[in-house]
Scaffold this motif. Structure first.
Motif, short mmCIF file in Angstrom:
data_model
loop_
_atom_site.label_atom_id
_atom_site.label_comp_id
_atom_site.label_asym_id
_atom_site.label_seq_id
_atom_site.Cartn_x
_atom_site.Cartn_y
_atom_site.Cartn_z
N PRO A 92 0.82 -1.21 0.00
CA PRO A 92 0.00 0.00 0.00
C PRO A 92 0.85 1.26 0.00
CG PRO A 92 -0.84 -1.58 1.59
CD PRO A 92 0.48 -2.12 1.11
N GLY A 93 0.47 2.22 -0.84
CA GLY A 93 1.19 3.48 -0.93
C GLY A 93 2.29 3.51 -1.97
N ARG A 94 2.61 2.35 -2.52
CA ARG A 94 3.70 2.30 -3.52
C ARG A 94 3.24 2.95 -4.83
NH1 ARG A 94 7.28 -2.63 -2.92
NH2 ARG A 94 8.42 -1.12 -1.66
N SER A 95 4.15 3.67 -5.46
CA SER A 95 3.86 4.34 -6.73
C SER A 95 3.85 3.33 -7.86
CB SER A 95 4.91 5.42 -7.00
OG SER A 95 4.68 6.04 -8.25
N VAL A 96 2.84 3.43 -8.73
CA VAL A 96 2.73 2.53 -9.89
C VAL A 96 2.46 3.36 -11.14
CG1 VAL A 96 1.91 0.58 -8.51
CG2 VAL A 96 0.24 2.17 -9.50
N ASN A 108 7.05 1.15 -9.00
CA ASN A 108 8.26 1.85 -8.59
C ASN A 108 8.72 1.27 -7.26
OD1 ASN A 108 10.22 3.68 -7.63
ND2 ASN A 108 9.33 5.33 -8.83
N LEU A 109 9.80 0.49 -7.33
CA LEU A 109 10.32 -0.20 -6.14
C LEU A 109 11.50 0.58 -5.61
CD1 LEU A 109 10.11 -2.74 -4.35
CD2 LEU A 109 11.64 -3.88 -5.96
N ASP A 110 11.21 1.57 -4.78
CA ASP A 110 12.25 2.40 -4.17
C ASP A 110 13.18 2.99 -5.23
OD1 ASP A 110 11.23 1.77 -1.63
OD2 ASP A 110 12.42 -0.07 -1.57
N GLY A 111 12.59 3.51 -6.30
CA GLY A 111 13.37 4.14 -7.36
C GLY A 111 13.70 3.25 -8.53
N LEU A 112 13.46 1.94 -8.39
CA LEU A 112 13.69 0.99 -9.47
C LEU A 112 12.36 0.62 -10.10
CD1 LEU A 112 15.72 -1.16 -10.82
CD2 LEU A 112 14.68 -2.75 -9.17
N LEU A 113 12.26 0.81 -11.41
CA LEU A 113 11.02 0.44 -12.11
C LEU A 113 11.03 -1.05 -12.43
CD1 LEU A 113 10.32 3.37 -14.61
CD2 LEU A 113 9.10 2.80 -12.49
N VAL A 114 9.94 -1.71 -12.06
CA VAL A 114 9.76 -3.14 -12.33
C VAL A 114 8.54 -3.29 -13.24
CG1 VAL A 114 9.36 -5.41 -11.35
CG2 VAL A 114 10.71 -3.72 -10.08
#
Length: 229
Positions: free
Chosen positions: A46-50, A70-76
């Motif tokens: 929850p709250g993570r940027s997508v 967006n995983l702490d600045g890394l795009l997956v």
């Protein structure tokens, strides 16, 4: 693969089922499609940027597909349909040296009990390829699967059968992020898949893994990484 539209930024709320999730978009809850049956627990917080891919269609229940997290600045990249496309594009452009001897590339091929992703042919020679999507990376190692997969094991059995019939056969694991430096089967999630993959390799099925370069504008198959079985 060029992304032909501008992706839309949102905030992840929760996953509802295998193929649906809620996000916060422009201050309102929005139902989106998740084209990935994996658990994705490391991504879905929850709250993570997508980033969302706008979709339109008469019969669609949602206006967006989940594209990236967006995983702490890394795009997956989270769309499990894309690796098939990426490998197909790489084959057409002769970017995979292991398969440059084949003149035709077809999408999907039924063999044994499986519908495999790709079939290559050249003057009577045939190669069958199955492509698997990975989003889970732990300490630099891409892991597959993140949940038990009977279907995945069935695909490997069909590749073993293809080898027994004299065809070339391969499974390609596509890690949809840039921070992986190797690949291994995820034995904690599905030890039977790991055992079947090792058996496949012993019986002549070729195993490859690639990481991807991911941006909001393009996703491409990048470096090959070591396979550690």
């Amino acid at each position: 693969m060029i992304i032909p539209v501008e992706l839309v930024k949102a905030e992840f709320i929760k996953r509802l089922n295998r193929f649906a999730a809620l996000v916060l978009l422009d201050g309102k809850e929005e139902l989106i499609h998740v084209a990935n049956s994996g658990r994705l627990r490391e991504l879905f917080l929850p709250g993570r940027s997508v980033l969302l891919y706008p979709r339109h269609g008469v019969h669609r229940k949602t206006s967006y597909d989940l594209a990236m997290v967006n995983l702490d600045g890394l795009l997956v990249s989270a769309d499990a349909r894309l690796p098939n496309v990426l490998v197909y594009e790489a084959l057409l452009s002769s970017s995979l040296p292991q398969f440059i001897d084949y003149s035709t590339v077809d999408r999907e091929a039924t063999f044994g009990e499986s519908r495999l992703d790709l079939a290559l042919q050249n003057e009577g020679q045939r190669c069958l390829i199955e492509v698997k999507s990975i989003t889970l990376v732990v300490e630099g190692r891409g892991l597959f699967p993140d949940a038990p997969t009977i279907r995945g094991r069935k695909h490997l059995r069909s590749l073993i059968l293809a080898r027994e019939k004299g065809y070339k056969a391969a499974v390609i694991f596509v890690i949809q992020r840039e921070d992986a430096y190797s690949f291994s089967p995820h034995d904690e999630a599905d030890p039977d898949f790991g055992a079947t993959l090792r058996e496949s390799a012993e019986r002549g099925v070729e195993v490859y893994a690639y990481r991807c370069k991911v941006s909001p504008h393009e996703i491409v198959l990048a470096d090959e990484v070591p396979v550690l079985l």
